[in-house]
Write an enzyme that holds these catalytic residues in place. Structure first.
Site, PDB file in Angstrom:
ATOM      1  CB  ILE A   1      37.890  33.336  34.623  1.00 25.69           C
ATOM      2  CG1 ILE A   1      38.267  34.852  35.042  1.00 25.69           C
ATOM      3  CG2 ILE A   1      39.066  32.392  35.337  1.00 25.69           C
ATOM      4  CD1 ILE A   1      37.888  34.982  36.425  1.00 25.69           C
TER       5      ILE A   1
ATOM      6  CG  ASP B   1      27.855  30.297  32.493  1.00 25.73           C
ATOM      7  OD1 ASP B   1      26.737  30.865  32.403  1.00 25.73           O
ATOM      8  OD2 ASP B   1      28.677  31.067  32.452  1.00 25.73           O
TER       9      ASP B   1
ATOM     10  NE  ARG C   1      34.205  37.695  45.155  1.00 19.80           N
ATOM     11  CZ  ARG C   1      35.301  38.040  44.365  1.00 19.80           C
ATOM     12  NH1 ARG C   1      36.120  37.212  44.364  1.00 19.80           N
ATOM     13  NH2 ARG C   1      35.541  39.296  44.112  1.00 19.80           N
TER      14      ARG C   1
ATOM     15  CG  ASP D   1      42.955  32.185  45.727  1.00 19.45           C
ATOM     16  OD1 ASP D   1      43.774  32.403  46.588  1.00 19.45           O
ATOM     17  OD2 ASP D   1      42.621  33.269  44.956  1.00 19.45           O
TER      18      ASP D   1
ATOM     19  CD  GLU E   1      38.064  35.518  50.978  1.00 13.49           C
ATOM     20  OE1 GLU E   1      38.597  36.648  50.791  1.00 13.49           O
ATOM     21  OE2 GLU E   1      37.873  34.719  50.217  1.00 13.49           O
TER      22      GLU E   1
ATOM     23  CG  HIS F   1      40.556  36.372  47.503  1.00 14.25           C
ATOM     24  ND1 HIS F   1      39.532  36.684  48.079  1.00 14.25           N
ATOM     25  CD2 HIS F   1      40.512  36.614  46.250  1.00 14.25           C
ATOM     26  CE1 HIS F   1      38.615  36.875  47.047  1.00 14.25           C
ATOM     27  NE2 HIS F   1      39.272  36.919  45.931  1.00 14.25           N
TER      28      HIS F   1
END
Length: 354
Positions: free
Chosen positions: A179, A198, A259, A283, A288, A307
């Site tokens: 992504i 990363d 997340r 999102d 949730e 989400h």
């Protein structure tokens, strides 16, 4: 005859799985399908038994797995209890980026291969992240709501309240997998300078993409926009927290479409109220759906969606196709492409060789 359970839901329906498998292996293959439709996303996923982000009933799943050798699913709750009651099961193909709805230790102990589908929603999630950035930076959601309620906010054109452009901005991406790399490509097309953090990324690959790989403090201190794209693990839980969020430049924009657990939400209302954080786009959430009293629901300059980053028809079709490819490989005696417990395959392969 090989029995297959297509445990779908209202996004990746059982029929999508079955059609994709038939298309991949051919009608002549001796297969018997059982279908199960879970309630997700009409009902939120959650913890079921020993697994997270799952949907459905364990007893119902066990019943549907009677005599089944192969299961394909997105959300079914493959808890420890399931493996204790399904002796014929040998392969689960989970058509999502990580098989969090499978008790991997229990599957391994039971000799069940667990395959998954990295990158199945990468395009959808990347496009959505860019959309969230633009919505937050240019007050798209806020001004839409205000105009529909009768407010014409001319003051948004004052210098102090004007939006930001991606062209010339420095955008930091936390996570540079499937992504994040797509997001970076789009951002560079806009004219942004892209930083990435990363620890698992290949430095040469990142550099070839025209992206600078930096440590987290440097990324936060240099970026006017930060977008999260990391996987949630014990190591990355609350990767962004009250301490390191202070490194952001005043008025920075923060986007989380990965997340909820990656981000500590507690300090965000105060950061928004003070202007320290210029805008926030979410999102995903720590709970949730968020409860009605959640402070960010009333905070200024927040864009929220339920989400939805991966919610495209192409994602559902791609997920079913990846699962079908795993099934075809297994039926041919080959290893699925992405296996979460390769030690099980090694054992099976060794038996076959003997």
């Amino acid at each position: 005859m090989t029995r297959i359970l297509a445990a779908g839901d209202h996004f990746v329906a059982p029929e999508l799985f079955i059609d994709a498998i038939r298309a991949r292996v051919g009608e002549s293959t001796d297969l018997a399908f059982t279908s199960l439709t879970l309630d997700w996303p009409l009902e939120p996923f959650g913890r079921i038994g020993t697994v997270d982000e799952a949907s459905g009933s364990i007893p119902r799943l066990i019943e549907a797995l009677d005599g089944v050798e192969i299961a394909v699913t997105q959300m079914a709750a493959f808890s420890r209890e399931v493996f204790e009651n399904t002796p014929d099961l040998r392969l689960i193909s989970v058509c999502r980026g990580g098989p969090v709805n499978v008790d991997l230790a229990a599957a391994t102990a039971a000799g069940v291969i667990v395959a998954f589908a990295p990158g199945r929603n990468a395009v959808a999630a990347a496009e959505f992240a860019i959309g969230l950035m633009l919505a937050a930076m240019r007050r798209v959601v806020t001004s839409d709501s205000e105009l529909k309620s009768g407010q014409w906010r001319g003051d948004y054109y004052t210098y102090e309240n004007a939006g930001l452009e991606l062209d010339g901005a420095t955008v930091g991406l936390i996570g540079y997998g499937a992504i994040g790399s797509i997001v970076s490509r789009v951002l560079r097309a806009f004219g942004a300078t892209v930083l990435a953090h990363d620890p698992y990324a290949n430095a040469a690959t990142v550099a070839a993409d025209g992206v600078e790989l930096v440590d987290l403090p440097e990324l936060l201190s240099r970026s006017s926009v930060v977008s999260l794209h990391a996987r949630l693990t014990a190591e990355t839980h609350h990767l962004l927290n009250a301490q390191n969020l202070k490194l952001l430049p005043h008025g920075a924009v923060l986007v989380n479409s990965a997340r909820g657990g990656l981000l500590d939400y507690a300090p965000l209302p105060d950061m928004l109220a003070s202007g320290r954080l210029g805008a926030l786009a979410l999102d995903v959430y720590d709970i949730e759906p968020p409860p009605p009293e959640w402070p960010l629901l009333a905070a200024p300059n927040v864009v929220m969606t339920p989400h939805l980053a991966g919610a495209t028809r192409q994602t559902a079709q791609r997920a079913a196709t990846i699962a079908a490819a795993d099934v075809a490989l297994y039926l041919d005696g080959d290893r699925p492409r992405a296996v979460a417990n390769p030690e099980v395959w090694s054992v099976l392969e060794g038996r076959s060789a003997r």
